[in-house]
Enzyme design. Structure first.
Site, PDB file in Angstrom:
ATOM      1  N   TYR A  39     -17.097  65.123  94.329  1.00  0.00           N
ATOM      2  CA  TYR A  39     -17.054  66.298  95.477  1.00  0.00           C
ATOM      3  C   TYR A  39     -18.233  66.110  96.262  1.00  0.00           C
ATOM      4  CZ  TYR A  39     -15.728  70.638  97.743  1.00  0.00           C
ATOM      5  OH  TYR A  39     -15.286  71.716  98.697  1.00  0.00           O
TER       6      TYR A  39
ATOM      7  N   SER B 174     -18.187  71.027 103.287  1.00  0.00           N
ATOM      8  CA  SER B 174     -18.900  71.908 102.328  1.00  0.00           C
ATOM      9  C   SER B 174     -20.387  72.241 102.457  1.00  0.00           C
ATOM     10  CB  SER B 174     -18.302  71.381 101.077  1.00  0.00           C
ATOM     11  OG  SER B 174     -18.888  72.398  99.883  1.00  0.00           O
TER      12      SER B 174
HETATM   13  P1  NAD Z   1      -6.625  75.025  98.438  1.00  0.00           P
HETATM   14  O1  NAD Z   1      -6.511  74.409  96.648  1.00  0.00           O
HETATM   15  O2  NAD Z   1      -6.485  76.405  98.575  1.00  0.00           O
HETATM   16  O3  NAD Z   1      -6.011  74.046  99.394  1.00  0.00           O
HETATM   17  C1  NAD Z   1      -6.132  72.700  99.355  1.00  0.00           C
HETATM   18  C2  NAD Z   1      -4.925  72.081 100.272  1.00  0.00           C
HETATM   19  O4  NAD Z   1      -5.063  70.696 100.034  1.00  0.00           O
HETATM   20  C3  NAD Z   1      -3.606  72.654  99.726  1.00  0.00           C
HETATM   21  O5  NAD Z   1      -2.699  72.694 100.905  1.00  0.00           O
HETATM   22  C4  NAD Z   1      -3.110  71.294  98.957  1.00  0.00           C
HETATM   23  O6  NAD Z   1      -1.737  71.208  98.756  1.00  0.00           O
HETATM   24  C5  NAD Z   1      -3.538  70.256  99.787  1.00  0.00           C
HETATM   25  N1  NAD Z   1      -3.883  68.999  99.184  1.00  0.00           N
HETATM   26  C6  NAD Z   1      -4.257  68.645  98.005  1.00  0.00           C
HETATM   27  N2  NAD Z   1      -4.153  67.308  97.846  1.00  0.00           N
HETATM   28  C7  NAD Z   1      -3.377  66.800  98.743  1.00  0.00           C
HETATM   29  C8  NAD Z   1      -2.750  65.615  98.963  1.00  0.00           C
HETATM   30  N3  NAD Z   1      -3.226  64.471  98.135  1.00  0.00           N
HETATM   31  N4  NAD Z   1      -2.328  65.178 100.382  1.00  0.00           N
HETATM   32  C9  NAD Z   1      -2.209  66.288 101.094  1.00  0.00           C
HETATM   33  N5  NAD Z   1      -2.855  67.517 101.014  1.00  0.00           N
HETATM   34  C10 NAD Z   1      -3.263  67.717  99.587  1.00  0.00           C
HETATM   35  O7  NAD Z   1      -8.459  74.562  98.636  1.00  0.00           O
HETATM   36  P2  NAD Z   1      -9.295  75.311  99.861  1.00  0.00           P
HETATM   37  O8  NAD Z   1     -10.173  76.105  99.056  1.00  0.00           O
HETATM   38  O9  NAD Z   1      -8.436  76.085 100.884  1.00  0.00           O
HETATM   39  O10 NAD Z   1      -9.975  74.079 100.222  1.00  0.00           O
HETATM   40  C11 NAD Z   1      -9.616  73.413 101.585  1.00  0.00           C
HETATM   41  C12 NAD Z   1     -10.748  72.535 102.013  1.00  0.00           C
HETATM   42  O11 NAD Z   1     -11.987  73.517 101.937  1.00  0.00           O
HETATM   43  C13 NAD Z   1     -11.431  71.423 100.849  1.00  0.00           C
HETATM   44  O12 NAD Z   1     -11.527  70.354 101.567  1.00  0.00           O
HETATM   45  C14 NAD Z   1     -12.440  72.207 100.212  1.00  0.00           C
HETATM   46  O13 NAD Z   1     -13.053  71.182  99.748  1.00  0.00           O
HETATM   47  C15 NAD Z   1     -13.198  72.810 101.440  1.00  0.00           C
HETATM   48  N6  NAD Z   1     -14.060  73.884 100.681  1.00  0.00           N
HETATM   49  C16 NAD Z   1     -13.379  74.955 100.292  1.00  0.00           C
HETATM   50  C17 NAD Z   1     -14.456  75.893  99.619  1.00  0.00           C
HETATM   51  C18 NAD Z   1     -14.042  77.050  98.975  1.00  0.00           C
HETATM   52  O14 NAD Z   1     -15.091  77.906  98.528  1.00  0.00           O
HETATM   53  N7  NAD Z   1     -12.909  77.263  98.621  1.00  0.00           N
HETATM   54  C19 NAD Z   1     -15.817  75.680 100.068  1.00  0.00           C
HETATM   55  C20 NAD Z   1     -16.182  74.469 100.924  1.00  0.00           C
HETATM   56  C21 NAD Z   1     -15.400  73.894 101.142  1.00  0.00           C
END
Ligand code: NAD
Length: 261
Positions: free
Chosen positions: A156, A143
């Site tokens: 985080y 991130s």
């Molecule tokens: P999201 O909530 O849409 O998806 C998260 C996924 O992780 C889901 O499939 C969920 O079921 C799974 N998950 C959660 N806990 C779990 C566990 N204990 N075991 C297995 N799977 C699990 O979130 P997203 O925004 O798509 O985030 C995905 C990644 O991107 C994360 O690592 C997040 O930190 C990172 N990220 C997101 C953003 C953003 O702006 N959305 C920015 C930077 C980084």
């Protein structure tokens, strides 16, 4: 199709960024193991649709990545299912927002376990066979918060900085084994993870999600627009390509200029 005969595991791929990465890899011909939580029927349909659309094999394992043994087992299951694991995408992640003095210890433990420790456990399980085969791609979704901090996100930010560090160590260790290891560092991407934060902000401020989207973007990003999950999928595909074979140990920003400031 550049990834025919490759097999990928994308953690947390039932939603958001992980799902977009899984789709992008499948579009390039890779077999994909989906992981994450959600409605069983919806996940089964998602696997069927992906397989039919791209003519690849798609399977699902609902391993809970907060459990170290389950994380390692997920890698072994993928290897057994497809015959190899060539592309490991550590994407699963959760968020919690509170000042440090009010941050529940259980939330800290869960975020460190899922966002950071699972990255170690899956890499540890996947690396031996990647080394033996002389080819591998490990992509850790970190991130902008792996590079800079914001208040109220102590677990985080600590976890994502840890992911960037672990990525660099793995890259150095594997530099001459045909295995690259990189971290993608997105800014704001409109997924359920961010939608929940926007809803909380709108509730607390007495505004609406659209207003808070604009404010959230303007607070952090010189570019006032969300990155699409599909753009991150495309970046993952590029990191799997031959052209990217000397990119390793890099935190790669895709963040509308967030960390340039
Ligand atoms: P999201 O909530 O849409 O998806 C998260 C996924 O992780 C889901 O499939 C969920 O079921 C799974 N998950 C959660 N806990 C779990 C566990 N204990 N075991 C297995 N799977 C699990 O979130 P997203 O925004 O798509 O985030 C995905 C990644 O991107 C994360 O690592 C997040 O930190 C990172 N990220 C997101 C953003 C953003 O702006 N959305 C920015 C930077 C980084």
């Amino acid at each position: 199709m550049t990834l025919t005969r490759r097999s990928a595991l994308v953690t947390g791929s039932t939603s958001g960024i992980g799902l977009a990465i899984a789709r992008a890899l499948a579009r390039e011909g890779a077999n994909v193991m989906i992981n994450g939580f959600g409605d069983a029927e919806e996940i089964a349909a998602l696997c069927r649709d992906l397989a039919a659309e791209f003519g690849v094999e798609v399977d699902y394992d609902g391993a809970d990545l907060s459990d170290p043994a389950a994380a390692a087992a997920l890698v072994r299951t993928t290897q057994a299912r497809f015959g190899s694991l060539d592309i490991l995408v550590n994407n699963a992640g959760i968020q919690f927002v509170a000042p440090i003095e009010e941050f529940p210890a259980a939330r800290w433990d869960a975020i460190i376990a899922i966002n950071l420790s699972s990255v170690f456990h899956t890499m540890s399980a996947a690396i031996p066979s990647m080394k033996a085969r002389g080819w591998g791609r490990i992509i850790n979704v970190a991130s902008a918060h792996g590079l800079v901090a914001s208040p109220f996100k102590v677990a985080y930010v600590a976890a994502k900085h840890g992911v960037v560090g672990a990525t660099k160590v793995a890259a150095i260790e594997l530099a001459n084994d045909g295995v690259t290891v990189n971290a993608i560092c997105p800014g704001w991407v409109l997924t359920p993870l961010v939608e929940r934060q926007l809803q909380d902000r709108a509730r607390d401020a007495g505004t609406d999600v659209l207003t808070e989207s604009g404010l959230m973007l303007a607070e952090k990003q010189p570019m006032h627009r969300f990155t699409s999950p599909e753009s991150i999928g495309a970046m993952a595909v590029f990191l799997c390509s031959e052209a990217a074979s000397t990119i390793t140990g890099a935190p790669l920003s895709i963040d509308g200029g967030w960390v340039a400031q």
